[in-house]
Design a protein around this motif. Structure first.
Motif, PDB file in Angstrom:
ATOM      1  N   ASN A  99       8.303-101.337  -8.862  1.00 19.74           N
ATOM      2  CA  ASN A  99       7.813-100.634  -7.674  1.00 19.74           C
ATOM      3  C   ASN A  99       7.936 -99.121  -7.815  1.00 19.74           C
ATOM      4  N   ALA A 100       8.770 -98.676  -8.756  1.00 18.22           N
ATOM      5  CA  ALA A 100       8.941 -97.243  -8.977  1.00 18.22           C
ATOM      6  C   ALA A 100       7.926 -96.675  -9.965  1.00 18.22           C
ATOM      7  N   THR A 101       7.084 -97.534 -10.547  1.00 19.12           N
ATOM      8  CA  THR A 101       6.081 -97.056 -11.494  1.00 19.12           C
ATOM      9  C   THR A 101       4.891 -96.459 -10.749  1.00 19.12           C
ATOM     10  N   ILE A 102       4.129 -95.639 -11.455  1.00 21.84           N
ATOM     11  CA  ILE A 102       2.986 -94.945 -10.848  1.00 21.84           C
ATOM     12  C   ILE A 102       1.700 -95.751 -10.981  1.00 21.84           C
ATOM     13  N   ASP A 103       1.494 -96.338 -12.155  1.00 22.22           N
ATOM     14  CA  ASP A 103       0.224 -97.020 -12.425  1.00 22.22           C
ATOM     15  C   ASP A 103       0.101 -98.318 -11.639  1.00 22.22           C
ATOM     16  N   ALA A 104      -1.033 -98.461 -10.966  1.00 26.34           N
ATOM     17  CA  ALA A 104      -1.352 -99.707 -10.257  1.00 26.34           C
ATOM     18  C   ALA A 104      -2.507-100.362 -11.007  1.00 26.34           C
ATOM     19  N   ILE A 192       5.807 -98.549 -21.651  1.00 22.19           N
ATOM     20  CA  ILE A 192       5.568 -97.117 -21.818  1.00 22.19           C
ATOM     21  C   ILE A 192       6.859 -96.360 -21.509  1.00 22.19           C
ATOM     22  N   PHE A 193       7.316 -95.531 -22.450  1.00 19.26           N
ATOM     23  CA  PHE A 193       8.528 -94.746 -22.260  1.00 19.26           C
ATOM     24  C   PHE A 193       8.229 -93.286 -21.927  1.00 19.26           C
ATOM     25  N   ALA A 194       7.038 -92.788 -22.322  1.00 24.80           N
ATOM     26  CA  ALA A 194       6.669 -91.407 -22.006  1.00 24.80           C
ATOM     27  C   ALA A 194       6.398 -91.277 -20.511  1.00 24.80           C
ATOM     28  N   GLN A 195       6.779 -90.162 -19.929  1.00 29.04           N
ATOM     29  CA  GLN A 195       6.518 -89.965 -18.508  1.00 29.04           C
ATOM     30  C   GLN A 195       5.029 -90.008 -18.219  1.00 29.04           C
ATOM     31  N   GLU A 196       4.243 -89.467 -19.125  1.00 33.90           N
ATOM     32  CA  GLU A 196       2.785 -89.526 -19.011  1.00 33.90           C
ATOM     33  C   GLU A 196       2.192 -89.475 -20.406  1.00 33.90           C
ATOM     34  N   THR A 197       1.219 -90.322 -20.676  1.00 34.70           N
ATOM     35  CA  THR A 197       0.592 -90.348 -21.985  1.00 34.70           C
ATOM     36  C   THR A 197      -0.903 -90.583 -21.840  1.00 34.70           C
ATOM     37  N   THR A 198      -1.667 -89.966 -22.699  1.00 37.10           N
ATOM     38  CA  THR A 198      -3.126 -90.103 -22.671  1.00 37.10           C
ATOM     39  C   THR A 198      -3.566 -91.137 -23.699  1.00 37.10           C
ATOM     40  N   ILE A 199      -4.324 -92.097 -23.243  1.00 39.50           N
ATOM     41  CA  ILE A 199      -4.816 -93.161 -24.113  1.00 39.50           C
ATOM     42  C   ILE A 199      -6.145 -92.717 -24.720  1.00 39.50           C
ATOM     43  N   SER A 201      -9.619 -93.232 -27.406  1.00 40.29           N
ATOM     44  CA  SER A 201     -10.606 -94.246 -27.766  1.00 40.29           C
ATOM     45  C   SER A 201     -10.443 -94.693 -29.213  1.00 40.29           C
ATOM     46  N   GLU A 202      -9.827 -93.840 -30.044  1.00 40.39           N
ATOM     47  CA  GLU A 202      -9.593 -94.152 -31.440  1.00 40.39           C
ATOM     48  C   GLU A 202      -8.199 -93.667 -31.827  1.00 40.39           C
ATOM     49  N   PRO A 203      -7.650 -94.154 -32.949  1.00 42.10           N
ATOM     50  CA  PRO A 203      -6.281 -93.782 -33.326  1.00 42.10           C
ATOM     51  C   PRO A 203      -6.174 -92.392 -33.964  1.00 42.10           C
ATOM     52  N   ASN A 204      -6.580 -91.361 -33.209  1.00 41.50           N
ATOM     53  CA  ASN A 204      -6.409 -89.975 -33.660  1.00 41.50           C
ATOM     54  C   ASN A 204      -6.507 -89.052 -32.452  1.00 41.50           C
ATOM     55  N   LEU A 205      -5.960 -87.871 -32.570  1.00 35.28           N
ATOM     56  CA  LEU A 205      -5.906 -86.925 -31.451  1.00 35.28           C
ATOM     57  C   LEU A 205      -7.259 -86.331 -31.111  1.00 35.28           C
ATOM     58  N   ARG A 206      -8.206 -86.369 -32.024  1.00 39.32           N
ATOM     59  CA  ARG A 206      -9.516 -85.760 -31.797  1.00 39.32           C
ATOM     60  C   ARG A 206     -10.456 -86.672 -31.013  1.00 39.32           C
ATOM     61  N   SER A 207     -10.089 -87.929 -30.858  1.00 44.38           N
ATOM     62  CA  SER A 207     -10.966 -88.879 -30.176  1.00 44.38           C
ATOM     63  C   SER A 207     -10.969 -88.649 -28.668  1.00 44.38           C
ATOM     64  N   GLU A 208     -11.868 -89.334 -28.008  1.00 46.38           N
ATOM     65  CA  GLU A 208     -12.076 -89.160 -26.561  1.00 46.38           C
ATOM     66  C   GLU A 208     -10.896 -89.715 -25.753  1.00 46.38           C
ATOM     67  N   ASP A 209     -10.554 -88.998 -24.680  1.00 38.71           N
ATOM     68  CA  ASP A 209      -9.544 -89.494 -23.731  1.00 38.71           C
ATOM     69  C   ASP A 209     -10.160 -90.626 -22.910  1.00 38.71           C
ATOM     70  N   VAL A 210      -9.447 -91.746 -22.835  1.00 41.31           N
ATOM     71  CA  VAL A 210      -9.979 -92.900 -22.110  1.00 41.31           C
ATOM     72  C   VAL A 210      -9.360 -93.004 -20.714  1.00 41.31           C
ATOM     73  N   PHE A 211      -8.038 -93.000 -20.652  1.00 40.67           N
ATOM     74  CA  PHE A 211      -7.329 -93.024 -19.376  1.00 40.67           C
ATOM     75  C   PHE A 211      -5.886 -92.597 -19.631  1.00 40.67           C
ATOM     76  N   GLN A 212      -5.107 -92.503 -18.565  1.00 38.81           N
ATOM     77  CA  GLN A 212      -3.709 -92.108 -18.685  1.00 38.81           C
ATOM     78  C   GLN A 212      -2.793 -93.215 -18.168  1.00 38.81           C
ATOM     79  N   LEU A 213      -1.622 -93.287 -18.757  1.00 41.78           N
ATOM     80  CA  LEU A 213      -0.598 -94.221 -18.306  1.00 41.78           C
ATOM     81  C   LEU A 213       0.702 -93.461 -18.090  1.00 41.78           C
ATOM     82  N   HIS A 214       1.605 -94.086 -17.328  1.00 44.46           N
ATOM     83  CA  HIS A 214       2.871 -93.441 -17.000  1.00 44.46           C
ATOM     84  C   HIS A 214       4.046 -94.371 -17.299  1.00 44.46           C
ATOM     85  N   GLU A 215       5.210 -93.802 -17.255  1.00 40.09           N
ATOM     86  CA  GLU A 215       6.449 -94.493 -17.618  1.00 40.09           C
ATOM     87  C   GLU A 215       6.620 -95.812 -16.873  1.00 40.09           C
TER      88      GLU A 215
END
Length: 249
Positions: A99-104, A192-199, A201-215
């Protein structure tokens, strides 16, 4: 000489168990004093020594929850449930932590049959279902022997029916054991252990941001490429996350 070695091994086991118990009691004392981080360090030292238990994971989850460490608290509650799937205390505290998580995140509706099979399978661990099967096979043999030795026809019917009932339960136990095993092998989950992380589309930093997740969000890991994990959410979304942003169960 062989007996001497066995005695030494036994004594080492007893000594290690005793030391683990003392460490656990000291960690509990720190927790009761409100020294939650010190208690966490003490509990983790027991894990680092190769010992684990339901109580250890439960207390670790509680200590992290007291410090508002949502991700670790959920992680350790989940680890406890792997050992004791029906522990109500862990289940209740896990709900509080979730219940303390952000993502629904919505879940894809599950069919009635698959839902019932999942609930039945989760009643025991793989080892638990294996022991149920073994016990049923032993009971089947005993009842069948009683069936052949019984004199009264009523007892013969009772032992005959009873033997085949426990035999069928044993067969289902084997089925549920393998279902539980396959579930564990094919469904690798992580928190997820990071307070906020960007997911991505591909396994590299240059790829498109798809969505975000939280701790604290629980995800399913389906693939690993270098330092990236491909994850799937319960609503069907997929993407790639850096390995250091989560911890696999």
């Amino acid at each position: 000489m062989k007996q001497f070695v066995q005695i030494l091994v036994f004594l080492a086991f007893v000594l290690g168990f005793s030391q683990g118990t003392e460490k656990f009691q000291r960690a509990n004392a720190l927790y009761q004093q409100g020294k939650y981080q010190e208690a966490i360090d003490a509990y983790k030292s027991i894990l680092d020594a190769g010992q684990e238990s339901v109580s250890l994971y439960y207390n670790l989850g509680n200590a992290h929850y007291k410090l508002s460490n949502v991700g670790p608290s959920i992680y350790y509650y989940e680890k406890g449930l792997e050992l004791a799937p029906n522990d109500e205390d862990i289940k209740n505290n896990l709900v509080f932590a979730q219940n303390a998580t952000i993502d629904a995140i919505d879940s894809i509706p599950e069919g009635f049959v698959s839902s019932m099979l999942r609930k039945i399978t989760s009643l025991f661990t793989f080892d638990g279902w294996a022991w149920v099967s073994v016990a049923c096979m032993i009971l089947f043999v005993i009842l069948f022997i009683l069936y052949y030795t019984a004199n009264l026809s009523s007892r013969k019917r009772l032992f005959f029916v009873g033997s085949w009932v426990v035999f069928l339960i044993g067969i289902f136990g084997v089925f549920f054991a393998f279902s539980q095993y396959n579930s564990v092998q094919n469904n690798q989950f992580a928190i997820i252990f990071a307070q906020e992380t960007t997911i991505k589309s591909e396994p590299n930093l240059r790829s498109e941001d798809v969505f975000q997740l939280h701790e604290g969000t629980k995800v399913k890991v389906t693939e690993t490429v270098n330092n990236w994990k491909k994850i799937r959410l319960t609503d069907g979304k997929i993407g790639w996350i850096p390995s250091e942003d989560l911890r696999e169960l």
